[in-house]
Scaffold this motif. Structure first.
Motif, PDB file in Angstrom:
ATOM      1  N   LEU A   1      47.375 -30.489 -30.509  1.00  0.00           N
ATOM      2  CA  LEU A   1      47.513 -30.563 -31.970  1.00  0.00           C
ATOM      3  C   LEU A   1      46.441 -31.444 -32.591  1.00  0.00           C
ATOM      4  O   LEU A   1      45.893 -31.123 -33.648  1.00  0.00           O
ATOM      5  N   SER A   2      46.139 -32.548 -31.934  1.00  0.00           N
ATOM      6  CA  SER A   2      45.131 -33.416 -32.528  1.00  0.00           C
ATOM      7  C   SER A   2      43.753 -32.785 -32.399  1.00  0.00           C
ATOM      8  O   SER A   2      42.905 -32.946 -33.281  1.00  0.00           O
ATOM      9  N   ALA A   3      43.527 -32.029 -31.314  1.00  0.00           N
ATOM     10  CA  ALA A   3      42.260 -31.296 -31.199  1.00  0.00           C
ATOM     11  C   ALA A   3      42.156 -30.264 -32.328  1.00  0.00           C
ATOM     12  O   ALA A   3      41.081 -30.044 -32.905  1.00  0.00           O
ATOM     13  N   TYR A   4      43.291 -29.668 -32.651  1.00  0.00           N
ATOM     14  CA  TYR A   4      43.314 -28.701 -33.754  1.00  0.00           C
ATOM     15  C   TYR A   4      42.889 -29.383 -35.063  1.00  0.00           C
ATOM     16  O   TYR A   4      42.055 -28.858 -35.818  1.00  0.00           O
ATOM     17  N   LEU A   5      43.460 -30.557 -35.316  1.00  0.00           N
ATOM     18  CA  LEU A   5      43.084 -31.290 -36.531  1.00  0.00           C
ATOM     19  C   LEU A   5      41.596 -31.637 -36.510  1.00  0.00           C
ATOM     20  O   LEU A   5      40.881 -31.442 -37.498  1.00  0.00           O
ATOM     21  N   TYR A   6      41.153 -32.140 -35.376  1.00  0.00           N
ATOM     22  CA  TYR A   6      39.742 -32.535 -35.256  1.00  0.00           C
ATOM     23  C   TYR A   6      38.820 -31.351 -35.553  1.00  0.00           C
ATOM     24  O   TYR A   6      37.875 -31.458 -36.341  1.00  0.00           O
ATOM     25  N   ASN A   7      39.138 -30.224 -34.931  1.00  0.00           N
ATOM     26  CA  ASN A   7      38.287 -29.058 -35.138  1.00  0.00           C
ATOM     27  C   ASN A   7      38.369 -28.518 -36.559  1.00  0.00           C
ATOM     28  O   ASN A   7      37.418 -27.953 -37.078  1.00  0.00           O
ATOM     29  N   LYS A   8      39.511 -28.733 -37.164  1.00  0.00           N
ATOM     30  CA  LYS A   8      39.688 -28.238 -38.533  1.00  0.00           C
ATOM     31  C   LYS A   8      38.854 -29.050 -39.533  1.00  0.00           C
ATOM     32  O   LYS A   8      38.272 -28.484 -40.470  1.00  0.00           O
ATOM     33  N   ILE A   9      38.801 -30.346 -39.340  1.00  0.00           N
ATOM     34  CA  ILE A   9      38.165 -31.168 -40.382  1.00  0.00           C
ATOM     35  C   ILE A   9      36.753 -31.623 -40.058  1.00  0.00           C
ATOM     36  O   ILE A   9      36.042 -32.085 -40.945  1.00  0.00           O
TER      37      ILE A   9
END
Lengths: 581, 581
Positions: free
Chosen positions: A473-481
């Motif tokens: 999930l945090s990788a998802y956030l990182y990649n998103k922003i």
């Protein structure tokens, strides 16, 4: 002792129901029939009933008034009038059993309602009020204590109000602390722990819990990588105390005379930790009599990881001044960046200079449960002691922190005072199970049961899945922003832990050149967005400055309830609230 | 992840039901109809049902199989098959709400059954087993942790077994520790605290609890007698940590440089405490870097109270050696004798020699709530700091301990490290309510709520009544045994607290002359009786040696469930078990 009508805001609409979605009360609760398996004894079967429109207080009737013949007698029930009942009517009062059961079930009703709402995204994370507002008494919620008892009805209202004006740390959109989430098994474990209401100091009064602690600590040491799980350890009231233990034990190992003679018995001892490490190492240096000036801060790379060469240089410099380097703390999962210090490199230096190596894995220790991520703590098996807080990344309810020590006997040697009234050598059982004299505490809360129960219920693999999921999930956030307009990452590269640190740059700042004006304005953005978030109650995320970096958001994920949609919501919310700053 | 049939001893007869009286299951539980008042939202109504003969596991059915038309749909229920449910099926799982509610209610069933039995004198206090027996697995109660998850049915069995093999510290005949009893309001408070699962460090995430702590601490300081309740304080994880705080704060007041420079910044500091004082003062001396040799033990009179002249003589002697007397601990309610040191006399000496006066009222502080008994702490208002554990004499569930400090700002000055990620100065609310930086902990468990709720429910007068009653009961015991054949009091005169210390002299020893043989044999009596008590499970009381006195019983009363009949029972039991020794 007159009964006063309970004051309450409980009868009005719940301010924690936001307009984000229709309230969950539209769910058909009356259809949720359920029951309880039981082998023995009394049976309580709860049932659920939608009752939103039933607000008539006059409906209260006593048992005697219930016409129990109308239905199966096993399901007879009646409303209880708590306004005429007081604490003194409960057990151990004569005839106290019935009101006690009724009162506890009413409390459980309040709590299960809260649990349900906690996971409901249409409920606010918090309903923020300033201290003076709560102190003035919100809609009759009076915090003051009085001479006279309140009725149980008022007590129940107080319970509801306490939850209403609190913060839902288990809400899927609560990202404010390293500890978040509301694990149902852990919750059940805490309820049981409270009911058992005992103390860890002796086997005599906590036989099962003492053994659970022993077994769990051994398992944790095995996972750290110490041969056969050998070693020692204890659960303490939090990571700061666990870290304090590590310094105490290191000192006892190197200069056992300090126990009796004080710090005067040793040369000037110095300790090392990263400038990104948790402030508890500094607190321990102050409390234990080293002095914070004798805690030497190590430089880190741009990702917040200790630079081993800096450690060695500082060790040599300290020795040249005649000081004695004694203790190094390596952080496994720093509080802000989620950085993992290179343990093996640090361990080499510790061995070379005969220093105690402590690994503060309060936050990052949980990654040991993941085959995919445990390499980040590579070398931890070379540590002399390890702090590991299951109440953070593993989702165990607060408080649950372990200090693990590789060498047996040091905790006991360091702390034992052999109090005759607790640790009698002439008990009928093997008194090596009386672990209380290892602790700096006397009474010690039972922190183990909820963790043990969660481990049973999830299995090792369940913790692994939870941790892998949070990191995804945090990788998802990182990649998103990371490439999104209006965001700037605080450090480059994928985070090692779930910490994603970033600035949100409102449109009005995007054209500004780097410089003091931009810095000053950017410094105010995160606090402002956070304040708006708290006032709207929609989500919570932390921010802070670090070194010369102005305030930035630190997003962390440890809540098993969070999903990608919650991450998306957070990003949307930051942009919604920050757009016009 | 195959489901294994849960192993359990839960289906057999409960070993905690003794033959002391007929089992309580003869009570007509099916007649206890009850219900819940409710203003809003979902309703859970529990009902009680006698079901002792229903042991057929095959009766488990799912909701779908229930013919809900047979009765009022509000009371539809069904047995839930927990053997096919796992932790992963609970919230936040999709459709997890229903199994979550069912699981929690089943846990509550286990807990309320336990609560009921706790107050039932026909239930044993404990069902003793040796560590190796429990480790081998009692009737399938397996403490080991595994890779795979267990079913919720097994988790429920584990909960039952955990309670079954534990110790009922709330039982009316549990007298083993200073903390005993099971307060129902306090229990409800702990359940709520666990459900809120938050942390005391900031107002941001514990607004209500932070204010409750502030209000309660102020009330406690008023009761101590500090003008307008001014001062400071914090709840800590137990009396030992509270006492450690007192030494830290005293040191900071006298030598603030120690925080940064360590103990080397000060001359040789010495501390004073009674030889009867709690061992935590010694632990603090070791931990904080003073060294236990610099803790000077004071002589006491035959009742265990410090002799003020001895303090002054030892202060003068220390000064003559060039040491600096800094801190005196006066005990208000010593652990074994329940002695109260003469605080006013000690305060005079502290003022004369500029020493910090701490009063350790962990055990005796509760007597401040009683107009009849508070004179025993006369002079406490002159203390610089006070430890007071509501979890002892006031019956609050574990843990609940306060350290009170007369001078504001010292706790903060002593411990603050200003961590930027928690204690941001630019929050939108008054950040003086962020109390975390006062503590040596970072995360801090919410210990206040249960206490606050009990205070609301009992009123100040309720605590007073409880305390007066406990002291009456211990006076009853004292008067019963002081002239009784076969008893010898450890010290003369009515005890100051509820501690009654005595030897039981078995008939075989009654003719023996004073001397080494009698001493050696008497030393073995209390441990032997205690072992037999634990094996029979009928009652529990502590024993210990003290100074040159051989093992004696220390009876204490803090349990509101205890009555004169329980005191009589204890005496009978000691005589029954000790008669033939």
């Amino acid at each position: 002792m007159a009964t006063s009508a309970p004051s309450s805001s409980g009868g009005g609409p719940d301010p924690n129901s936001t307009n984000l979605r229709p309230p969950s009360s539209s769910y058909d609760w009356s259809g949720v029939a359920h029951g309880c398996t039981r082998k023995l004894g009394m049976k309580i079967c709860g049932f659920l009933q939608k009752n939103n429109n039933l607000e008539d207080k006059s409906r209260i009737v006593t048992n005697e008034q219930t016409n129990s013949n109308e239905r199966d007698p096993r399901f007879r029930r009646a409303e209880t009038d708590f306004s005429n009942l007081f604490a003194r009517d409960l057990l151990p009062a004569k005839n106290g059993e019935e009101p006690t059961m009724q009162f506890l079930l009413e409390v459980v009703d309040i709590l299960t309602t809260y649990v349900r709402k906690t996971f409901d995204r249409s409920t606010k994370v918090l309903d923020f009020h300033h201290p003076h507002q709560l102190l003035e008494g919100m809609e009759g919620f009076n915090l003051e204590l009085s001479e006279q008892p309140e009725s149980l009805e008022q007590i129940l209202v107080d319970c509801r109000d306490t939850l209403k004006y609190g913060v839902r740390t288990g809400h899927p959109r609560f990202f404010n602390q390293l500890s978040s989430g509301l694990d149902i098994i852990g919750l059940a474990g805490e309820w049981l722990t409270s009911t058992a209401n005992t103390n860890m100091f002796t086997y005599e009064i906590a036989p099962v819990f003492v053994l659970m602690e022993q077994i769990t600590l051994k398992k944790m040491r095995e996972i750290v990588g110490w041969p056969s799980g050998e070693g020692d350890g204890i659960f303490s009231p939090g990571g700061a105390i666990s870290n304090m233990y590590s310094v105490m034990v290191a000192r006892y190992k190197h200069y056992p005379d300090i126990k009796t003679k004080g710090m005067a018995a040793a040369p000037r001892l110095v300790l090392f930790t990263s400038e990104h490490s948790h402030y508890s190492i500094k607190k321990a240096s102050a409390a234990l009599g080293f002095g914070t000036e004798n805690l030497i801060l190590l430089s880190t790379d741009e990702r917040g990881r200790v630079i081993p060469a800096d450690l060695e240089a500082k060790v040599i410099a300290a020795k040249q001044k005649g000081y004695v380097p004694m203790f190094v703390n390596a952080t496994a999962g720093s509080t802000v960046y989620g950085a993992f210090d290179p343990i093996n490199d640090i361990a080499d230096i510790c061995e070379k200079y005969n220093m105690w190596l402590h690994v503060d894995g309060a936050w990052g220790g949980g990654l040991l449960m993941s085959r995919k991520h445990r390499h980040k703590l590579s070398g931890i098996e070379r540590a002399n002691s390890v702090t590991w807080n299951p109440h953070k990344m593993m989702g165990v309810p607060l408080q649950c922190s372990a200090i693990l020590v590789r060498e047996r006997g040091l905790l006991q040697g360091c702390n034992s005072m052999c109090a005759g009234y607790l640790f009698q050598p002439d008990k009928q059982y093997d008194v090596t199970y009386d672990t209380g004299d290892k602790a700096i505490q006397c009474g010690r809360h039972v922190d183990i049961f909820k963790f043990w129960l969660m481990w049973k219920a999830k299995g090792t693999e369940g913790f692994e899945r939870h941790i892998d999921r949070c990191l995804e999930l945090s990788a998802y956030l990182y990649n998103k922003i990371r490439t999104r307009e209006g965001y700037q990452m605080v450090f480059e590269g994928e985070p090692q832990h779930t910490n994603v640190c970033f600035w949100y740059i409102p449109p009005s700042l995007r054209g500004l050149p780097d410089g003091e004006e931009r810095r000053q304005r950017l410094h105010k953005v995160a606090p402002k967005i956070k304040a708006l978030m708290m006032e709207s109650g929609s989500t919570m995320v932390g921010y802070q400055p670090q070194g010369n970096k102005v305030n930035f958001f630190r997003m962390v994920v440890s809540n098993p309830a969070a999903t990608r949609s919650d991450i998306d919501f957070l990003v949307d919310e930051i942009e919604r609230l920050g757009r016009d700053l």
